[in-house]
Design a protein around this motif. Sequence first.
Motif, PDB file in Angstrom:
ATOM      1  N   ILE A 106       0.883  -1.344  -0.024  1.00  0.00           N
ATOM      2  CA  ILE A 106      -0.007  -0.205   0.052  1.00  0.00           C
ATOM      3  C   ILE A 106       0.929   1.160  -0.031  1.00  0.00           C
ATOM      4  O   ILE A 106       0.716   2.253  -0.793  1.00  0.00           O
ATOM      5  N   LEU A 107       1.890   1.303   0.881  1.00  0.00           N
ATOM      6  CA  LEU A 107       2.725   2.405   1.067  1.00  0.00           C
ATOM      7  C   LEU A 107       3.558   2.546  -0.451  1.00  0.00           C
ATOM      8  O   LEU A 107       3.669   3.642  -1.082  1.00  0.00           O
ATOM      9  N   HIS A 108       3.975   1.528  -1.018  1.00  0.00           N
ATOM     10  CA  HIS A 108       4.638   1.550  -2.343  1.00  0.00           C
ATOM     11  C   HIS A 108       3.732   2.084  -3.417  1.00  0.00           C
ATOM     12  O   HIS A 108       3.997   2.990  -4.106  1.00  0.00           O
ATOM     13  N   THR A 109       2.395   1.794  -3.443  1.00  0.00           N
ATOM     14  CA  THR A 109       1.464   2.371  -4.246  1.00  0.00           C
ATOM     15  C   THR A 109       1.229   3.933  -4.214  1.00  0.00           C
ATOM     16  O   THR A 109       1.460   4.707  -5.041  1.00  0.00           O
ATOM     17  N   ILE A 110       1.182   4.082  -2.905  1.00  0.00           N
ATOM     18  CA  ILE A 110       0.975   5.674  -2.454  1.00  0.00           C
ATOM     19  C   ILE A 110       2.400   6.597  -2.862  1.00  0.00           C
ATOM     20  O   ILE A 110       2.299   7.639  -3.714  1.00  0.00           O
ATOM     21  N   ASN A 111       3.602   5.838  -2.656  1.00  0.00           N
ATOM     22  CA  ASN A 111       4.809   6.611  -2.787  1.00  0.00           C
ATOM     23  C   ASN A 111       4.996   6.701  -4.432  1.00  0.00           C
ATOM     24  O   ASN A 111       5.671   7.676  -5.016  1.00  0.00           O
ATOM     25  N   ASP A 112       4.491   5.677  -5.415  1.00  0.00           N
ATOM     26  CA  ASP A 112       4.754   6.121  -6.637  1.00  0.00           C
ATOM     27  C   ASP A 112       3.707   7.196  -7.067  1.00  0.00           C
ATOM     28  O   ASP A 112       4.253   7.538  -8.070  1.00  0.00           O
ATOM     29  N   LEU A 113       2.622   7.325  -6.357  1.00  0.00           N
ATOM     30  CA  LEU A 113       1.711   8.395  -6.835  1.00  0.00           C
ATOM     31  C   LEU A 113       2.347   9.816  -6.418  1.00  0.00           C
ATOM     32  O   LEU A 113       2.408  10.932  -7.191  1.00  0.00           O
ATOM     33  N   TYR A 114       2.943   9.644  -5.442  1.00  0.00           N
ATOM     34  CA  TYR A 114       3.337  10.990  -4.647  1.00  0.00           C
ATOM     35  C   TYR A 114       5.010  10.960  -4.572  1.00  0.00           C
ATOM     36  O   TYR A 114       5.500  10.611  -3.389  1.00  0.00           O
ATOM     37  N   THR A 115       5.579  11.451  -5.663  1.00  0.00           N
ATOM     38  CA  THR A 115       7.081  11.313  -5.873  1.00  0.00           C
ATOM     39  C   THR A 115       7.846  12.317  -4.873  1.00  0.00           C
ATOM     40  O   THR A 115       9.078  12.415  -5.183  1.00  0.00           O
ATOM     41  N   ALA A 119       6.614  -1.091   8.561  1.00  0.00           N
ATOM     42  CA  ALA A 119       6.405  -1.265   7.008  1.00  0.00           C
ATOM     43  C   ALA A 119       7.090   0.128   6.499  1.00  0.00           C
ATOM     44  O   ALA A 119       7.390   0.950   7.080  1.00  0.00           O
ATOM     45  N   SER A 120       7.538  -0.267   5.169  1.00  0.00           N
ATOM     46  CA  SER A 120       8.300   0.862   4.421  1.00  0.00           C
ATOM     47  C   SER A 120       8.133   0.727   3.076  1.00  0.00           C
ATOM     48  O   SER A 120       8.109  -0.403   2.565  1.00  0.00           O
ATOM     49  N   SER A 121       7.724   2.011   2.275  1.00  0.00           N
ATOM     50  CA  SER A 121       7.338   1.988   1.118  1.00  0.00           C
ATOM     51  C   SER A 121       8.747   1.758   0.017  1.00  0.00           C
ATOM     52  O   SER A 121       8.851   1.074  -1.101  1.00  0.00           O
ATOM     53  N   LYS A 122       9.810   2.250   0.397  1.00  0.00           N
ATOM     54  CA  LYS A 122      10.950   2.197  -0.638  1.00  0.00           C
ATOM     55  C   LYS A 122      12.023   1.039   0.386  1.00  0.00           C
ATOM     56  O   LYS A 122      12.534   0.073  -0.165  1.00  0.00           O
ATOM     57  N   THR A 167      11.038  10.546  -0.571  1.00  0.00           N
ATOM     58  CA  THR A 167      11.929   9.429  -0.756  1.00  0.00           C
ATOM     59  C   THR A 167      11.439   8.176  -0.122  1.00  0.00           C
ATOM     60  O   THR A 167      11.781   7.168  -0.587  1.00  0.00           O
ATOM     61  N   ASN A 168      10.483   8.234   0.952  1.00  0.00           N
ATOM     62  CA  ASN A 168      10.188   7.052   1.682  1.00  0.00           C
ATOM     63  C   ASN A 168       8.940   7.305   2.571  1.00  0.00           C
ATOM     64  O   ASN A 168       8.745   8.521   2.941  1.00  0.00           O
ATOM     65  N   MET A 169       8.207   6.255   2.885  1.00  0.00           N
ATOM     66  CA  MET A 169       7.091   6.322   3.821  1.00  0.00           C
ATOM     67  C   MET A 169       7.391   5.045   4.663  1.00  0.00           C
ATOM     68  O   MET A 169       7.550   3.996   4.161  1.00  0.00           O
ATOM     69  N   PHE A 170       7.066   5.268   6.088  1.00  0.00           N
ATOM     70  CA  PHE A 170       6.910   4.170   6.890  1.00  0.00           C
ATOM     71  C   PHE A 170       5.994   4.264   7.798  1.00  0.00           C
ATOM     72  O   PHE A 170       5.526   5.476   8.286  1.00  0.00           O
ATOM     73  N   ILE A 171       5.490   3.135   8.665  1.00  0.00           N
ATOM     74  CA  ILE A 171       4.655   2.944   9.479  1.00  0.00           C
ATOM     75  C   ILE A 171       5.271   2.350  10.802  1.00  0.00           C
ATOM     76  O   ILE A 171       6.189   1.389  10.499  1.00  0.00           O
ATOM     77  N   TYR A 172       4.911   2.766  11.936  1.00  0.00           N
ATOM     78  CA  TYR A 172       5.710   2.367  13.193  1.00  0.00           C
ATOM     79  C   TYR A 172       4.530   2.180  14.232  1.00  0.00           C
ATOM     80  O   TYR A 172       3.645   2.770  14.241  1.00  0.00           O
ATOM     81  N   VAL A 183       8.767  10.941   4.384  1.00  0.00           N
ATOM     82  CA  VAL A 183      10.207  11.563   4.166  1.00  0.00           C
ATOM     83  C   VAL A 183       9.998  12.484   3.136  1.00  0.00           C
ATOM     84  O   VAL A 183      10.287  12.049   1.980  1.00  0.00           O
ATOM     85  N   PHE A 184      10.127  13.889   3.371  1.00  0.00           N
ATOM     86  CA  PHE A 184      10.035  14.751   2.225  1.00  0.00           C
ATOM     87  C   PHE A 184      11.305  14.932   1.300  1.00  0.00           C
ATOM     88  O   PHE A 184      12.340  14.948   2.180  1.00  0.00           O
ATOM     89  N   ASP A 185      11.193  14.761   0.065  1.00  0.00           N
ATOM     90  CA  ASP A 185      12.553  14.839  -0.543  1.00  0.00           C
ATOM     91  C   ASP A 185      12.874  16.393  -0.707  1.00  0.00           C
ATOM     92  O   ASP A 185      12.817  17.026  -1.894  1.00  0.00           O
ATOM     93  N   SER A 186      13.484  17.300   0.503  1.00  0.00           N
ATOM     94  CA  SER A 186      13.524  18.390   0.316  1.00  0.00           C
ATOM     95  C   SER A 186      14.693  19.056  -0.735  1.00  0.00           C
ATOM     96  O   SER A 186      14.671  20.173  -1.146  1.00  0.00           O
ATOM     97  N   GLU A 187      15.914  18.181  -0.817  1.00  0.00           N
ATOM     98  CA  GLU A 187      16.852  18.757  -1.435  1.00  0.00           C
ATOM     99  C   GLU A 187      16.479  19.149  -2.991  1.00  0.00           C
ATOM    100  O   GLU A 187      16.705  20.252  -3.332  1.00  0.00           O
ATOM    101  N   PRO A 188      15.630  18.504  -3.566  1.00  0.00           N
ATOM    102  CA  PRO A 188      15.599  18.657  -5.131  1.00  0.00           C
ATOM    103  C   PRO A 188      14.114  19.705  -5.021  1.00  0.00           C
ATOM    104  O   PRO A 188      14.345  20.623  -6.054  1.00  0.00           O
TER     105      PRO A 188
END
Length: 629
Positions: free
Chosen positions: A436-445, A461-464, A448-453, A526-531
């Motif tokens: 599920i996280l991977h599907t979301i992360n593919d849509l919201y680029t 769980a982790s998307s990437k 860099t990663n999403m995880f559940i704790y 995790v927001f991809d702040s650099e780019p």
Amino acid sequence: MNALIDFFPFVAQTKRSIENQNRFLRKISLTGKINALDDTVNLFTYTDKTIEKFEQLKDKLIVALVEENIKKYRGELGLNATFGIDILKRNLFERTADVGFLATDTKIISFLKGTLLKDIIKAHLQEYVTKYSVYDDVVLLDINGDIKATINPDNKTRQSYDSIINEALESDTYVERFSKTDIFGREDKCLMYLQKITYKSEVLGILALSFKFQDELKQIFDAICFDSQVLVLEDASGVIATSDTSFAPQEAKLFVEAVEGFDVYRKRYISIAAKTNGYQGYFGLDWKMRAISKKRENSAIDCASNGAPKKQVLSPKLKEIIDEAHEVVEDLGDVIINGELIASRNRVYTLTPILDNLRNISNSLLSDIDKSAEKLSDLTTQTLISKVEIATKFSIDVMDRNLYERANDCRWWALTPVFSEELLKDEVDSDRLNNILHTINDLYTVYTNMFIYEASGKIVASSKDKSIINQHFDASYLSNVLHNQNSQYYVVSKFEKSAFYENKPTYIYNASINHLNTTLGGIAVVFDSEPEFKQILEDSFLEEEKGFSLFCDISKTVLSSTHDTLSPLDKIDLPDKYFSEKMKGVMYDFIRYEEKSYLLCVAPSLGYREYKREDGYKNPLFALSFIEL
């Protein structure tokens, strides 16, 4: 060029003044010839040549004045129109992701399958709009156009006959349209996003989102529109949004005529229109933003009166005009002195007032040219200031809007039923959550990663990056997430280095995953702040200027930079006055930095909608633009 002179009153006034004084100079010269001695005839012949030179100088000066005014209007109007449409399109790009993702929502699918009560789905959709506050209605329809749910109690429509229903059913992606519709039970036009809802291979219905169009345009207009300007959004049918209905009425057709490369509205007001540059391949509907200047007087602001030292930079062309004017008057002065000596020697006193008038008029002409040059120099400086102010404010506005979306995303995804369902189990199915996280992360680029704790801090769980699963998430703010029952609450890390971002600095957005009155854990994105930050700075910097730009926090810590040697987490050595929480608007100054002279513009983060204004999140940030002089 002559056709534009009347649009700039000071230019027209300067032209008339020089012409009048040149005309007076001709009369004096003619009078002098009549009264001249043989020895002074050459004096008035030279005066005629001086008149010709002043005429040539006048033409050069008027061209320079008009050109600089054109730059001013192209700069201010063009930037406002371009940035206005680009801010809107960036926002609407996010909406296309929203409708696509929400159409896969498990509760919505369950409702359309008949296994979820209407009150539950309405509460669920209301939660969505509470977070994504850019929408004023969400409607669920079946494949026949029957409205099954809406969050707007004033929407009395029971069935829609809009052709967009079939368009959405036949499309494999979203449908975007701005028009009147019966879907939302309103009389006015609305901007809508529709997507068909499928489960496995079955089409269950349609999701329709109504965007707060006029509300959003008002926010854009308020953010970037000067008092002397009107911004309007146009399509093929005319004005669809305006910052001033009395000046450019909504739904009116704007008729503009071309004058010397400008659009002119009502035969008096200069106008410039811009289309979007697109954002990540999205261009949206065929709209353009038009900026119109209501102010016809090109009065430059005295830079010194705004608390910064006056910085005048004369162009080579302008310096040449001034130098030539001074030479002409100086040469004429020498001739006048020679004439006075001849008249005195011959005791011809009738020439004295004529020669005095010659001196006075030539000095007056020179004064007019000097004043015009000074005003032109002021205008050049103020044009630069205005353009940099617009660009700097644009960059921080885009940043606020970007981070607004991040706060929304984490809170909404935390409500995903599967997340709480899995965290309630003794043993979490990490593969299910990962997918599920991977599907979301593919849509919201932008992540860099999403995880559940879990509540213990254990990552499940982790998307990437799957290597972090089973690690302990020991963030300093973790207790704030795990002791929260408010679905509107979110927690953001400091801008700091993180092992979850290759040990580079970024923001991590968190929201609680709750079930009834228990916090089961949380989701972190995790927001991809650099780019992302770098791209905003690069997109907003004035292409024709040299310099650099930064995002900084109140402690002068750099978040992002286009400077060669300033990196994230570096400190910039500038006075405290540029980093004040009390700052409410853009400020500028002329400074020395690293042995170079710069125009510095600073714009504070003012938030967007409820983000940083009403939600309790405090994080003073600033955009800084350095323009090399």
